[in-house]
Write an enzyme that holds these catalytic residues in place. Structure first.
Site, PDB file in Angstrom:
ATOM      1  CE  LYS A  90      -2.312  -0.981   3.841  1.00 42.33           C
ATOM      2  NZ  LYS A  90      -1.704  -2.279   4.245  1.00 42.33           N
ATOM      3  NE  ARG A 130      -4.475  -1.124  10.124  1.00 42.67           N
ATOM      4  CZ  ARG A 130      -3.382  -0.576   9.587  1.00 42.67           C
ATOM      5  NH1 ARG A 130      -3.418   0.619   9.089  1.00 42.67           N
ATOM      6  NH2 ARG A 130      -2.248  -1.254   9.551  1.00 42.67           N
ATOM      7  NE  ARG A 138       7.224  -2.761   6.191  1.00 47.51           N
ATOM      8  CZ  ARG A 138       5.902  -2.533   6.256  1.00 47.51           C
ATOM      9  NH1 ARG A 138       5.227  -2.185   5.189  1.00 47.51           N
ATOM     10  NH2 ARG A 138       5.281  -2.676   7.402  1.00 47.51           N
ATOM     11  NE  ARG A 149       6.075  -0.323  10.215  1.00 48.46           N
ATOM     12  CZ  ARG A 149       4.882  -0.249   9.647  1.00 48.46           C
ATOM     13  NH1 ARG A 149       4.747   0.309   8.446  1.00 48.46           N
ATOM     14  NH2 ARG A 149       3.812  -0.711  10.249  1.00 48.46           N
ATOM     15  NE  ARG A 177       1.820  -4.578  11.484  1.00 48.75           N
ATOM     16  CZ  ARG A 177       2.820  -4.433  10.617  1.00 48.75           C
ATOM     17  NH1 ARG A 177       3.939  -5.097  10.763  1.00 48.75           N
ATOM     18  NH2 ARG A 177       2.671  -3.619   9.601  1.00 48.75           N
TER      19      ARG A 177
HETATM   20  P1  AMP Z   1       0.629   0.691   9.247  1.00 43.68           P
HETATM   21  O1  AMP Z   1       1.848   1.515   9.009  1.00 43.68           O
HETATM   22  O2  AMP Z   1      -0.539   1.102   8.392  1.00 43.68           O
HETATM   23  O3  AMP Z   1       0.915  -0.792   9.154  1.00 43.68           O
HETATM   24  O4  AMP Z   1       0.188   0.977  10.753  1.00 43.68           O
HETATM   25  C1  AMP Z   1       1.019   0.679  11.845  1.00 43.68           C
HETATM   26  C2  AMP Z   1       0.208   0.567  13.121  1.00 43.68           C
HETATM   27  O5  AMP Z   1      -0.433   1.826  13.386  1.00 43.68           O
HETATM   28  C3  AMP Z   1      -0.934  -0.438  13.078  1.00 43.68           C
HETATM   29  O6  AMP Z   1      -0.499  -1.753  13.390  1.00 43.68           O
HETATM   30  C4  AMP Z   1      -1.878   0.126  14.141  1.00 43.68           C
HETATM   31  O7  AMP Z   1      -1.391  -0.129  15.442  1.00 43.68           O
HETATM   32  C5  AMP Z   1      -1.750   1.620  13.902  1.00 43.68           C
HETATM   33  N1  AMP Z   1      -2.716   2.097  12.879  1.00 43.68           N
HETATM   34  C6  AMP Z   1      -2.452   2.625  11.655  1.00 43.68           C
HETATM   35  N2  AMP Z   1      -3.569   2.969  11.010  1.00 43.68           N
HETATM   36  C7  AMP Z   1      -4.596   2.641  11.848  1.00 43.68           C
HETATM   37  C8  AMP Z   1      -6.009   2.728  11.735  1.00 43.68           C
HETATM   38  N3  AMP Z   1      -6.609   3.210  10.644  1.00 43.68           N
HETATM   39  N4  AMP Z   1      -6.746   2.290  12.796  1.00 43.68           N
HETATM   40  C9  AMP Z   1      -6.160   1.807  13.909  1.00 43.68           C
HETATM   41  N5  AMP Z   1      -4.843   1.686  14.064  1.00 43.68           N
HETATM   42  C10 AMP Z   1      -4.050   2.103  13.045  1.00 43.68           C
END
Ligand code: AMP
Length: 210
Positions: free
Chosen positions: A14, A86, A120, A153, A164
């Site tokens: 993404k 999400r 990654r 990360r 996740r």
């Molecule tokens: P990502 O970089 O999109 O994988 O997001 C990393 C982490 O941020 C996720 O595992 C969640 O803990 C939090 N996070 C990001 N976007 C959301 C969202 N829309 N709703 C809830 N938690 C989020």
């Protein structure tokens, strides 16, 4: 310009697609994960509340996310939502904030997700994304554009990756039916090389160019 959502499991690409669409077509890239990581790094109130959820691979509460998105979206269009919504509650909340014309679903199986996320790496300076296997940096674990040492990360560790993916299946997969029911979902096979996935995304977007 349309507002778009990029939906799909962690590691589906993404962020990579979003960065390219933003650079080439002028969309405003809104990654809730990136915003949250910045808030954590700054030590803000929001960052303090979000950190424990993020480290555990759990979702940050919907109210916090919706408030954060609303603040950044007001009055804009051509937004590319990456990692948001999400949950169904977030999708419904988004309807009060901005219309969405297209949802691109990046489909990827669990084994490939685990493999990709383990490999990654990101540049802590400019946010560039790499994969040590499929798109490695030219020089050993250093960013091609700014030379910084790449990092992994916190939540790309194996235990957290598994969690996740589970959370994605439980909370985010219902969004597939939700947007399909609205007739705005397009499925893309995210197992293909990044260039091909990008071309398919462009095709789905059509001529929504600025
Ligand atoms: P990502 O970089 O999109 O994988 O997001 C990393 C982490 O941020 C996720 O595992 C969640 O803990 C939090 N996070 C990001 N976007 C959301 C969202 N829309 N709703 C809830 N938690 C989020």
């Amino acid at each position: 310009m349309k507002n778009l959502i990029l939906l799909g499991p962690p590691g589906a690409g993404k962020g990579t697609i979003a960065k390219r669409l933003a650079a080439e077509l002028g969309y405003l890239h809104l990654s809730t994960g990136d915003i949250l990581r910045e808030e954590v790094a700054r030590g803000s109130e929001l960052g303090k509340k979000a950190k424990a959820y993020m480290d555990a691979g759990e979702l940050v509460p919907d109210e916090l996310i919706l408030a954060m998105v609303k603040e950044r979206v007001a009055g804009k269009d051509g937004i590319l939502f990456d990692g948001f919504p999400r949950t169904l509650a977030q999708a419904r909340g988004l309807e009060e904030i901005a219309p969405v014309q297209l949802v691109l679903l990046l489909e990827l199986d669990r084994d490939t997700v685990v493999r990709r996320l383990s490999a990654r790496r990101v540049c802590p300076q400019c946010g560039a994304l790499y994969n040590l296997i499929t798109s490695p940096p030219k020089e050993d674990e250093r960013c091609d554009s700014c030379g910084e040492k790449l990092i992994q990360r916190e939540d790309d560790r194996p235990e957290v990756i598994a969690r996740r993916f589970q959370v994605y299946m439980r909370d985010s997969v219902p969004l597939v039916d939700y947007y399909q029911g609205k007739g705005i979902l397009v499925r893309l096979d995210a197992a293909r090389p990044p260039g091909e996935v990008y071309a398919a995304a462009l095709h789905a977007i059509g001529d929504d160019r600025p």
